[in-house]
Design a protein around this motif. Sequence first.
Motif, PDB file in Angstrom:
ATOM      1  N   ALA A  18      12.358  -5.259  -5.898  1.00 40.13           N
ATOM      2  CA  ALA A  18      12.899  -3.982  -5.426  1.00 40.13           C
ATOM      3  C   ALA A  18      12.193  -2.816  -6.107  1.00 40.13           C
ATOM      4  N   ILE A  19      11.602  -1.934  -5.293  1.00 39.74           N
ATOM      5  CA  ILE A  19      10.983  -0.721  -5.814  1.00 39.74           C
ATOM      6  C   ILE A  19      11.496   0.476  -5.009  1.00 39.74           C
ATOM      7  N   GLY A  20      11.197   1.680  -5.493  1.00 37.12           N
ATOM      8  CA  GLY A  20      11.731   2.869  -4.850  1.00 37.12           C
ATOM      9  C   GLY A  20      10.727   3.695  -4.078  1.00 37.12           C
ATOM     10  N   ASN A  21       9.425   3.548  -4.392  1.00 37.01           N
ATOM     11  CA  ASN A  21       8.402   4.369  -3.735  1.00 37.01           C
ATOM     12  C   ASN A  21       7.120   3.569  -3.570  1.00 37.01           C
ATOM     13  N   ALA A  22       6.394   3.845  -2.501  1.00 36.29           N
ATOM     14  CA  ALA A  22       5.099   3.205  -2.262  1.00 36.29           C
ATOM     15  C   ALA A  22       4.406   3.949  -1.131  1.00 36.29           C
ATOM     16  N   ARG A  23       3.174   3.558  -0.876  1.00 36.60           N
ATOM     17  CA  ARG A  23       2.434   4.080   0.271  1.00 36.60           C
ATOM     18  C   ARG A  23       1.905   2.902   1.067  1.00 36.60           C
ATOM     19  N   LEU A  24       1.891   3.066   2.385  1.00 30.23           N
ATOM     20  CA  LEU A  24       1.408   2.022   3.278  1.00 30.23           C
ATOM     21  C   LEU A  24       0.266   2.566   4.117  1.00 30.23           C
ATOM     22  N   ARG A  25      -0.835   1.817   4.169  1.00 33.71           N
ATOM     23  CA  ARG A  25      -1.980   2.201   4.997  1.00 33.71           C
ATOM     24  C   ARG A  25      -2.495   0.968   5.722  1.00 33.71           C
ATOM     25  N   GLY A  26      -2.755   1.123   7.015  1.00 41.59           N
ATOM     26  CA  GLY A  26      -3.328  -0.004   7.733  1.00 41.59           C
ATOM     27  C   GLY A  26      -3.025   0.034   9.215  1.00 41.59           C
ATOM     28  N   ILE A  27      -2.979  -1.152   9.807  1.00 41.14           N
ATOM     29  CA  ILE A  27      -2.798  -1.268  11.246  1.00 41.14           C
ATOM     30  C   ILE A  27      -1.939  -2.490  11.546  1.00 41.14           C
ATOM     31  N   ASP A  28      -1.092  -2.352  12.547  1.00 44.73           N
ATOM     32  CA  ASP A  28      -0.265  -3.446  13.037  1.00 44.73           C
ATOM     33  C   ASP A  28      -0.385  -3.402  14.556  1.00 44.73           C
ATOM     34  N   PHE A  29      -0.808  -4.506  15.165  1.00 37.99           N
ATOM     35  CA  PHE A  29      -1.038  -4.463  16.613  1.00 37.99           C
ATOM     36  C   PHE A  29      -0.573  -5.746  17.287  1.00 37.99           C
ATOM     37  N   LYS A  30      -0.247  -5.605  18.567  1.00 37.51           N
ATOM     38  CA  LYS A  30       0.172  -6.740  19.379  1.00 37.51           C
ATOM     39  C   LYS A  30      -1.054  -7.503  19.840  1.00 37.51           C
ATOM     40  N   LEU A  31      -1.011  -8.813  19.653  1.00 37.99           N
ATOM     41  CA  LEU A  31      -2.123  -9.671  20.034  1.00 37.99           C
ATOM     42  C   LEU A  31      -1.910 -10.160  21.462  1.00 37.99           C
ATOM     43  N   PHE A  32      -2.850  -9.857  22.324  1.00 39.37           N
ATOM     44  CA  PHE A  32      -2.718 -10.212  23.738  1.00 39.37           C
ATOM     45  C   PHE A  32      -2.600 -11.720  23.924  1.00 39.37           C
ATOM     46  N   ASP A  33      -1.579 -12.120  24.646  1.00 42.45           N
ATOM     47  CA  ASP A  33      -1.418 -13.502  25.103  1.00 42.45           C
ATOM     48  C   ASP A  33      -0.888 -13.414  26.524  1.00 42.45           C
ATOM     49  N   PRO A  34      -1.661 -13.848  27.520  1.00 46.41           N
ATOM     50  CA  PRO A  34      -1.228 -13.693  28.915  1.00 46.41           C
ATOM     51  C   PRO A  34       0.058 -14.440  29.232  1.00 46.41           C
ATOM     52  N   MET A  50      -0.210  -8.746  14.724  1.00 51.95           N
ATOM     53  CA  MET A  50      -1.010  -8.977  13.531  1.00 51.95           C
ATOM     54  C   MET A  50      -0.926  -7.735  12.643  1.00 51.95           C
ATOM     55  N   SER A  51      -0.560  -7.938  11.399  1.00 49.73           N
ATOM     56  CA  SER A  51      -0.414  -6.826  10.455  1.00 49.73           C
ATOM     57  C   SER A  51      -1.493  -6.898   9.387  1.00 49.73           C
ATOM     58  N   PHE A  52      -2.223  -5.810   9.268  1.00 55.36           N
ATOM     59  CA  PHE A  52      -3.189  -5.633   8.183  1.00 55.36           C
ATOM     60  C   PHE A  52      -2.874  -4.291   7.527  1.00 55.36           C
ATOM     61  N   VAL A  53      -1.745  -4.267   6.847  1.00 51.62           N
ATOM     62  CA  VAL A  53      -1.246  -3.063   6.184  1.00 51.62           C
ATOM     63  C   VAL A  53      -1.304  -3.282   4.676  1.00 51.62           C
ATOM     64  N   PHE A  54      -1.940  -2.353   3.973  1.00 51.25           N
ATOM     65  CA  PHE A  54      -2.080  -2.458   2.530  1.00 51.25           C
ATOM     66  C   PHE A  54      -0.970  -1.671   1.834  1.00 51.25           C
ATOM     67  N   LEU A  55      -0.333  -2.326   0.870  1.00 52.28           N
ATOM     68  CA  LEU A  55       0.667  -1.691   0.021  1.00 52.28           C
ATOM     69  C   LEU A  55      -0.051  -0.992  -1.127  1.00 52.28           C
ATOM     70  N   GLU A  56       0.142   0.321  -1.245  1.00 42.76           N
ATOM     71  CA  GLU A  56      -0.453   1.073  -2.346  1.00 42.76           C
ATOM     72  C   GLU A  56       0.644   1.406  -3.349  1.00 42.76           C
ATOM     73  N   CYS A  57       0.515   0.823  -4.529  1.00 37.16           N
ATOM     74  CA  CYS A  57       1.539   0.951  -5.555  1.00 37.16           C
ATOM     75  C   CYS A  57       0.853   0.879  -6.922  1.00 37.16           C
TER      76      CYS A  57
END
Length: 271
Positions: A112-128, A138-145
Amino acid sequence: MPSVAVVWKGNCHDPRTGYRLLGHLHRLAAHSDEYLRLRQPERPRILDVMNQQRGGTLRARSNIESIDQDISGSILISSFISPDPEALVASARDAGITLVENPEGKDAALIAIGNARLRGIDFKLFDPRGLYPGADRMSFVFLECPEYPFLDGRLVEIATSEDCAASGAEALRGADFYLCAPSVHLRYYLEDWTDCLFSWIKFFFIGDFWWHRWEEMQGYADYRHVFEDLQADRGTEAAEQAAFDAVLATFSQHAEHWIGEVEGWAKAEQG
């Protein structure tokens, strides 16, 4: 063979390396988004029913979410964002961070923490087929702490307070954010492709990148040799670009093949 949940983890302390990786991944996200908007096939009724049943209670999300935000409040972090959860919990304990017991889940404790920064990308992967709404991103989000180096730079997937409430998990009740290890649910489609993508990430960007499909870092030994030869022949920058171009091309090949399969199923249903 049954479906598989592919999980990945990694730690990138160098923002320049992270930004370079994200630049490539935005191309993949845009490619997937184009298929989602323009190449959805007609599906047999059973697939539409399954999609509606599984996705009926999910919150609406954009195909691509570019994330660059400060967060604060009750932030709970799964110790499983690390390949060694026990070591992460020990580091948190040594740093005096509050640990929250989670008897309902696999985590021995949530950090449990109180503050952070998030940078990156989260996108839906196409599946017909649209088999796994909500588990198809797919999430490629970096936690900056930076105040906690053992957390800084780690890849996470973000659950909002709405997601936490919907999960019904007692440990997450009242949380503003829950950060866990990214994962995607696959069945026959793009399974081997994820090994190629993740091997590329590990070789060129994040040395401690880790994933599990049917086994840990499946296929990496073979791909590493391919990348080493390409790097020796073209240099690092050109090899990095050429290898990712191949990743995108292979994604398209799989997408086109399965679009044809789904269209065939729909025609067969119509008689």
